[in-house]
Design an enzyme around this catalytic site. Structure first.
Site, mmCIF file in Angstrom:
data_model
loop_
_atom_site.group_PDB
_atom_site.id
_atom_site.type_symbol
_atom_site.label_atom_id
_atom_site.label_comp_id
_atom_site.label_asym_id
_atom_site.label_seq_id
_atom_site.Cartn_x
_atom_site.Cartn_y
_atom_site.Cartn_z
ATOM 1 N N LYS A 121 -44.016 -37.060 0.658
ATOM 2 C CA LYS A 121 -44.346 -36.589 2.142
ATOM 3 C C LYS A 121 -43.198 -35.523 2.538
ATOM 4 O O LYS A 121 -43.321 -34.439 3.019
ATOM 5 C CB LYS A 121 -44.308 -37.751 3.030
ATOM 6 N N GLN A 178 -43.789 -46.354 6.791
ATOM 7 C CA GLN A 178 -44.185 -46.634 5.438
ATOM 8 C C GLN A 178 -44.577 -47.958 5.203
ATOM 9 O O GLN A 178 -43.751 -48.908 5.275
ATOM 10 C CB GLN A 178 -43.394 -46.127 4.368
ATOM 11 N N ASP A 185 -50.455 -41.579 12.056
ATOM 12 C CA ASP A 185 -51.497 -42.398 11.058
ATOM 13 C C ASP A 185 -52.668 -42.707 11.336
ATOM 14 O O ASP A 185 -53.526 -42.950 10.613
ATOM 15 C CB ASP A 185 -50.581 -43.507 10.539
#
Ligand code: NAP
Length: 295
Positions: A54, A98, A121
């Site tokens: 990322k 995460q 997300d």
């Protein structure tokens, strides 16, 4: 006719070039650099790889990337304080925590603490609810990536029967929702099958499009599909392979070679959905900047 290969890597590259151009334009016209914060708690090796990927993707797209690596014994309240800090940070447009988090931290509490305007997300219940009723919002990255792969490969979705294998909250269920919406990139008739489905093959054989997200190799075999089907394979599974350097190789949920022989189009693993997930994260971060600027 041989099946067309739906090349997720190429589609992701094409989209990342578009995203980089948008980032440059936002910088030139508004003096804003898209900023993505990625929070990693602990040292899970797979999560470390994802976070590194990322960071690299952010750098290539000319984003500002803020990586926060916290020890595995970080308390839930310290993590919530960090989220509050990032929510208030003007340089940060998107926040990603995460997963999985260590067991002593309640993931849903943490995801709920992220400002929905920075939830790139697409996991915050506010954004899940907006998706459900077809309002503009951040769509979860992997399912949105699947839809982009179909659209950008010229696969007609409206009116088609899509069978989704798997009903998880991160892949199968949002896909059911997205593909049954009333819009030009959807309007499909959607069936979702899972481990409690009776006669799964009876459904998959009727499918114009199959999306496999079960997390089990060979869940979709050639006898389960009709000629001319379009297949997107979301699954990522390790299978032992003594000839491979690492002792294993990655396969999807679909018996690729056998299904390819009957399909009109099919995505491989690796090189299919995988590269799309981070791409859609960058896409959502650009959307967050635009929403903030009101453009
Ligand atoms: P998950 O939470 O384990 O859900 C799997 C779903 O598949 C469940 O609904 C399960 O049914 C169903 N299922 C499992 N075996 C089945 C079978 N034999 N027949 C029918 N249905 C079956 O998994 P997930 O998080 O959705 O991920 C699915 C796969 O996609 C995994 O391989 C994962 O690694 C991969 N993935 C890839 C990406 C990417 O970026 N490429 C991103 C996310 C996930 P029940 O609900 O009845 O148990």
């Amino acid at each position: 006719m041989p099946a067309k290969i739906i090349d997720g890597k190429a589609i992701a590259e094409e989209m990342r070039a578009e995203i980089k151009a948008e980032a440059q334009q936002l910088n030139a016209q508004h003096g804003v650099t898209p900023g993505l914060a990625v929070v990693l708690v602990g040292e899970d090796p797979a999560s470390q790889v994802y976070v590194r990927m990322k960071g690299k993707a952010c750098a290539e797209a000319e984003f500002f990337s803020d990586e926060r690596k916290l020890p595995a014994d970080t308390s839930e309240s310290d993590l919530l304080s960090l989220i509050a800090e990032l929510n208030a940070d003007e340089k940060i447009h998107g926040i990603l925590v995460q997963l999985p988090l260590p067991k002593h931290i309640d993931s849903s509490k943490v995801l709920l603490a992220i400002d929905p305007a920075k939830d790139v997300d697409g996991f915050h219940p506010t954004n899940v609810g907006k998706m459900m009723i077809g309002e503009q919002t951040f769509l979860p990255c992997t399912p949105h990536g699947v839809v982009q792969m179909l659209v950008r490969s010229g696969v007609e979705i409206p009116g088609k029967h899509v069978v989704i294998v798997g009903r998880s909250n991160i892949v199968g269920r949002p896909l059911m929702n997205m593909l049954s919406q009333k819009n030009d990139h959807a309007n499909a008739t959607v069936t979702c099958v899972h481990t409690r489905t009776k006669d799964m093959a009876g459904f998959t054989r009727q499918a114009d499009i199959i999306i496999a997200a079960a997390g089990r190799p060979n869940t979709v075999t050639a006898d389960m599909v009709k000629d001319g089907v379009v297949v997107i394979d979301v699954g990522v599974n390790r299978v032992e392979d003594p000839t491979a350097k690492r002792g294993f190789r990655l396969v999807g949920d679909v018996d690729f070679e056998a299904v390819k022989a009957k399909a009109a189009a099919i995505s491989p693993v690796p090189g299919g959905v995988g590269p799309m997930t981070i791409t859609m994260l960058l896409y959502n971060t650009i959307a967050a900047v635009k929403a903030k600027l009101g453009i």
